[in-house]
Scaffold this active site. Structure first.
Site, PDB file in Angstrom:
ATOM      1  N   ASN A  37       0.813  -1.214   0.000  1.00 19.35           N
ATOM      2  CA  ASN A  37       0.000   0.000   0.000  1.00 19.35           C
ATOM      3  C   ASN A  37       0.852   1.272   0.000  1.00 19.35           C
ATOM      4  OD1 ASN A  37      -2.344   1.453   0.054  1.00 19.35           O
ATOM      5  ND2 ASN A  37      -2.827   1.046   2.204  1.00 19.35           N
ATOM      6  N   HIS A 122     -14.530  -5.541  10.238  1.00 20.50           N
ATOM      7  CA  HIS A 122     -14.327  -4.262  10.920  1.00 20.50           C
ATOM      8  C   HIS A 122     -15.663  -3.602  11.230  1.00 20.50           C
ATOM      9  CE1 HIS A 122     -10.114  -3.384   9.055  1.00 20.50           C
ATOM     10  NE2 HIS A 122     -10.238  -4.643   9.429  1.00 20.50           N
ATOM     11  N   ARG A 147     -13.884  -6.433  14.850  1.00 15.30           N
ATOM     12  CA  ARG A 147     -12.889  -5.485  15.350  1.00 15.30           C
ATOM     13  C   ARG A 147     -13.551  -4.128  15.512  1.00 15.30           C
ATOM     14  NH1 ARG A 147      -7.778  -2.930  12.052  1.00 15.30           N
ATOM     15  NH2 ARG A 147      -9.332  -1.321  11.638  1.00 15.30           N
ATOM     16  N   TYR A 159      -7.622   7.292  12.553  1.00 16.63           N
ATOM     17  CA  TYR A 159      -7.326   6.319  11.496  1.00 16.63           C
ATOM     18  C   TYR A 159      -8.212   5.089  11.667  1.00 16.63           C
ATOM     19  CZ  TYR A 159      -4.957   3.000   8.526  1.00 16.63           C
ATOM     20  OH  TYR A 159      -4.695   2.074   7.560  1.00 16.63           O
ATOM     21  N   ASP A 210      -7.423  -2.761  17.299  1.00 17.40           N
ATOM     22  CA  ASP A 210      -6.108  -2.508  16.703  1.00 17.40           C
ATOM     23  C   ASP A 210      -5.563  -1.185  17.238  1.00 17.40           C
ATOM     24  OD1 ASP A 210      -3.913  -2.263  15.062  1.00 17.40           O
ATOM     25  OD2 ASP A 210      -4.991  -2.676  13.200  1.00 17.40           O
ATOM     26  N   HIS A 212      -2.610   0.032  16.263  1.00 18.62           N
ATOM     27  CA  HIS A 212      -1.777   0.621  15.211  1.00 18.62           C
ATOM     28  C   HIS A 212      -0.465   1.181  15.757  1.00 18.62           C
ATOM     29  CE1 HIS A 212      -5.659   0.771  12.874  1.00 18.62           C
ATOM     30  NE2 HIS A 212      -4.829   0.151  12.076  1.00 18.62           N
ATOM     31  N   GLU A 236      -4.314  -5.787  18.941  1.00 21.05           N
ATOM     32  CA  GLU A 236      -3.355  -5.839  17.833  1.00 21.05           C
ATOM     33  C   GLU A 236      -2.351  -4.693  17.873  1.00 21.05           C
ATOM     34  OE1 GLU A 236      -5.235  -5.814  14.003  1.00 21.05           O
ATOM     35  OE2 GLU A 236      -3.366  -5.256  13.023  1.00 21.05           O
ATOM     36  N   GLU A 262       1.692  -7.114  11.228  1.00 21.22           N
ATOM     37  CA  GLU A 262       1.246  -6.914   9.843  1.00 21.22           C
ATOM     38  C   GLU A 262       2.304  -6.162   9.035  1.00 21.22           C
ATOM     39  OE1 GLU A 262      -2.452  -4.766  10.384  1.00 21.22           O
ATOM     40  OE2 GLU A 262      -1.474  -2.880   9.916  1.00 21.22           O
ATOM     41  N   ARG A 283       0.582 -11.865  12.604  1.00 21.90           N
ATOM     42  CA  ARG A 283      -0.224 -11.088  11.658  1.00 21.90           C
ATOM     43  C   ARG A 283       0.402 -11.012  10.269  1.00 21.90           C
ATOM     44  NH1 ARG A 283      -4.864  -9.367  11.327  1.00 21.90           N
ATOM     45  NH2 ARG A 283      -4.463  -7.169  10.911  1.00 21.90           N
ATOM     46  N   HIS A 312      -3.122 -10.595   8.528  1.00 14.46           N
ATOM     47  CA  HIS A 312      -3.622  -9.315   8.040  1.00 14.46           C
ATOM     48  C   HIS A 312      -4.440  -9.559   6.756  1.00 14.46           C
ATOM     49  CE1 HIS A 312      -2.314  -5.136   6.284  1.00 14.46           C
ATOM     50  NE2 HIS A 312      -3.465  -5.038   6.924  1.00 14.46           N
ATOM     51  N   ASP A 316      -6.348  -3.465   1.209  1.00 16.04           N
ATOM     52  CA  ASP A 316      -5.175  -3.148   0.386  1.00 16.04           C
ATOM     53  C   ASP A 316      -4.332  -4.384   0.103  1.00 16.04           C
ATOM     54  OD1 ASP A 316      -4.945  -2.231   3.310  1.00 16.04           O
ATOM     55  OD2 ASP A 316      -2.852  -2.518   2.786  1.00 16.04           O
ATOM     56  N   GLU A 339      -8.333 -11.990   9.080  1.00 12.11           N
ATOM     57  CA  GLU A 339      -9.019 -10.710   8.875  1.00 12.11           C
ATOM     58  C   GLU A 339      -9.710 -10.721   7.509  1.00 12.11           C
ATOM     59  OE1 GLU A 339      -6.393  -7.348   8.883  1.00 12.11           O
ATOM     60  OE2 GLU A 339      -8.038  -5.910   8.994  1.00 12.11           O
ATOM     61  N   TRP A 402       2.433   5.431  13.772  1.00 12.01           N
ATOM     62  CA  TRP A 402       1.133   5.059  13.327  1.00 12.01           C
ATOM     63  C   TRP A 402       0.286   4.541  14.419  1.00 12.01           C
ATOM     64  CZ3 TRP A 402      -2.072   3.588   9.760  1.00 12.01           C
ATOM     65  CH2 TRP A 402      -1.792   4.109   8.505  1.00 12.01           C
TER      66      TRP A 402
HETATM   67  C1  CS2 Z   1      -4.996  -2.343   9.648  1.00 13.00           C
HETATM   68  C2  CS2 Z   1      -4.886  -1.924   8.209  1.00 13.00           C
HETATM   69  O1  CS2 Z   1      -6.244  -4.168   8.916  1.00 13.00           O
HETATM   70  C3  CS2 Z   1      -5.520  -3.748   9.794  1.00 13.00           C
HETATM   71  O2  CS2 Z   1      -5.226  -4.366  10.787  1.00 13.00           O
HETATM   72  O3  CS2 Z   1      -3.890  -2.139  10.428  1.00 13.00           O
HETATM   73  O4  CS2 Z   1      -5.934  -1.019   7.964  1.00 13.00           O
HETATM   74  C4  CS2 Z   1      -3.575  -1.294   7.807  1.00 13.00           C
HETATM   75  O5  CS2 Z   1      -3.391  -0.102   8.485  1.00 13.00           O
HETATM   76  C5  CS2 Z   1      -3.526  -1.107   6.328  1.00 13.00           C
HETATM   77  O6  CS2 Z   1      -3.616  -2.350   5.722  1.00 13.00           O
HETATM   78  C6  CS2 Z   1      -2.260  -0.395   5.895  1.00 13.00           C
HETATM   79  O7  CS2 Z   1      -2.084  -0.474   4.527  1.00 13.00           O
HETATM   80 MG    MG Z   2      -3.644  -3.660  11.878  1.00 16.09          MG
END
Ligand code: CS2
Ligand code: MG
Length: 402
Positions: A37, A122, A147, A159, A210, A212, A236, A262, A283, A312, A316, A339, A402
């Site tokens: 991504n 999600h 999630r 985010y 998550d 992040h 996560e 991930e 992940r 993951h 994307d 996921e 992030w």
């Molecule tokens: C996230 C994603 O799915 C997840 O767990 O962390 O949205 C991730 O941030 C994106 O795949 C980044 O490209």
């Molecule tokens: Mg994630």
């Protein structure tokens, strides 16, 4: 049998995807996902100009040797760009292997350990109420694991929560947008979200969250401890993936299960985490972690320590990766959870797939290989458009994780 050609296809049906198509002198071809991504072009460039010329003439059946060639031959190893390219090569070769042997991929990985693969979706909302509404809709659709990500009071945009009413996509067109973050507001809010979710949905639904990578080790320990009463399936990426030792602190304070990686791309990112039993789920997905050949080894190592897979699977990652992951998860003994963030409808114009969702599980049919095809003419209708993940700054402007 020889590899006669390989082509990189970049297309953007709703979002960017990079696909490697490997052709053989026997007419069979295989597909591999090469989508990273926001960094699509460097992977495509590395594949086209460095990997494909070496690949031509190799025997595609030699997946182990070819994996080791592309991993060990470069002096400058690993990194997400090179490992995504290697993942795509590996996936495409396993696809060819399945097609040549006329059997679905999972049969080459040990056969069925289960019929369906448990998935989580999600539920993203601007506030608690909207997040719980979305979760209720998901549960209504049959999901058994959800999630929860919510907007945080006092933070303008979080985010993981879509802007306006658009379908959620991690990247936005153009250069990165800036988001502002406040960890103390976040930490004060999240436990109440899960308290209300448990009240609303009871104990039988699996709940996940998550972070992040946005906590320091002691903050992550506090969060994991405060979430303990709500029995998350996993928490996560509580700390930055770079700081493996940070998980020791969290572990000594909490029994909330942890999923991480991930953004990892090699077994060496996991050795401390696995051997010290600092995590519960891996992940790292097939598309970024060296493909099937490498993830089989990571999963085997994890299984020794009773750690499960939890790949993951955001939008994307292309349908090729998702299908390969369903085969993989159907086969390995230590599968945990996958996921599943369904792709936009327009993606199905380009990719035809062989998986379907039913009652909380993904099932895959018995088409040989991975079971996904790509329509090149349709792909050409959707050319690449630059898109980026946002950057994250603290409320005082400090550049942050992030
Ligand atoms: C996230 C994603 O799915 C997840 O767990 O962390 O949205 C991730 O941030 C994106 O795949 C980044 O490209
Ligand atoms: Mg994630």
């Amino acid at each position: 049998m020889k590899i006669s050609d390989a082509k990189v296809i970049i297309c953007s049906p709703g979002r960017n995807f990079v696909t490697l198509k490997v052709h053989t002198d026997e007419g069979v071809y295989g597909l591999g996902d090469a989508t990273l991504n926001g960094m699509e072009k460097p992977v495509a460039e590395y594949l086209e100009n460095y990997c494909v010329p070496s690949l031509i003439g190799m025997d595609p059946r030699n997946t182990e040797d070819i994996w080791n060639f592309f991993y060990k031959a470069p002096y400058w190893k690993r990194g997400s760009v090179a490992m995504t390219a290697l993942s795509a090569i590996d996936m495409a070769l396993w696809d060819i292997k399945g097609k040549m042997l006329n059997t679905p991929l999972y049969n080459l990985l040990g056969g069925k350990s289960r019929e369906g693969v448990l998935v989580y979706c999600h539920a993203n909302g601007h506030d608690t109420e909207e997040t719980l509404d979305k979760a209720a809709q998901m549960i209504e659709q049959g999901f058994r694991a959800v999630r929860l990500q919510s907007g945080i009071p006092g933070i303008e945009h979080t985010y993981g929560v879509p802007r306006g009413n658009k379908p959620y996509e991690p990247a936005e067109p153009g250069l990165p947008l800036t988001e502002y973050w406040d960890t103390s507001k976040y930490l004060n809010f999240i436990p109440s979200l899960f308290e209300k979710a448990r009240e609303a949905f009871g104990d039988d639904i699996h709940l996940l969250h998550d972070v992040h990578h946005r906590c320091t080790p002691i903050e992550a320990a506090r969060l994991a401890k405060e979430l303990e009463p709500f029995h998350l399936f996993w928490l996560e990426d509580p700390v930055s993936g770079e700081l493996q030792e940070g998980l020791r602190l969290l572990r000594s304070h909490s029994t909330t299960p942890v999923a991480i990686g991930e953004v990892f791309n090699s077994i060496y990112d996991y050795t401390t985490l696995i051997t010290e039993q600092l995590i519960d789920y891996i992940r790292m997905p097939l598309v970024h972690g060296g493909g099937i050949t490498h993830l089989l080894k990571v999963a085997a190592m994890a299984s020794v320590y009773h750690i499960q897979t939890g790949f993951h699977g955001a939008t994307d990652l292309s349908p090729v990766n998702l299908a390969a992951a369903v085969h993989f998860n159907k086969a390995v003994n230590n599968f945990g959870l996958q996921e599943y963030m369904p792709h936009q409808e327009i993606v199905n114009e380009v990719f035809s797939t062989s998986y379907n969702f039913e009652n909380g599980f993904l099932f895959i049919d018995d088409k040989p290989g991975i079971g996904v095809d790509l329509d090149e003419k349709k792909a050409a209708k959707y050319p690449y458009r630059m898109a980026s993940l946002p950057v994250n700054r603290k409320s005082d402007g400090t550049m942050f994780y992030w």
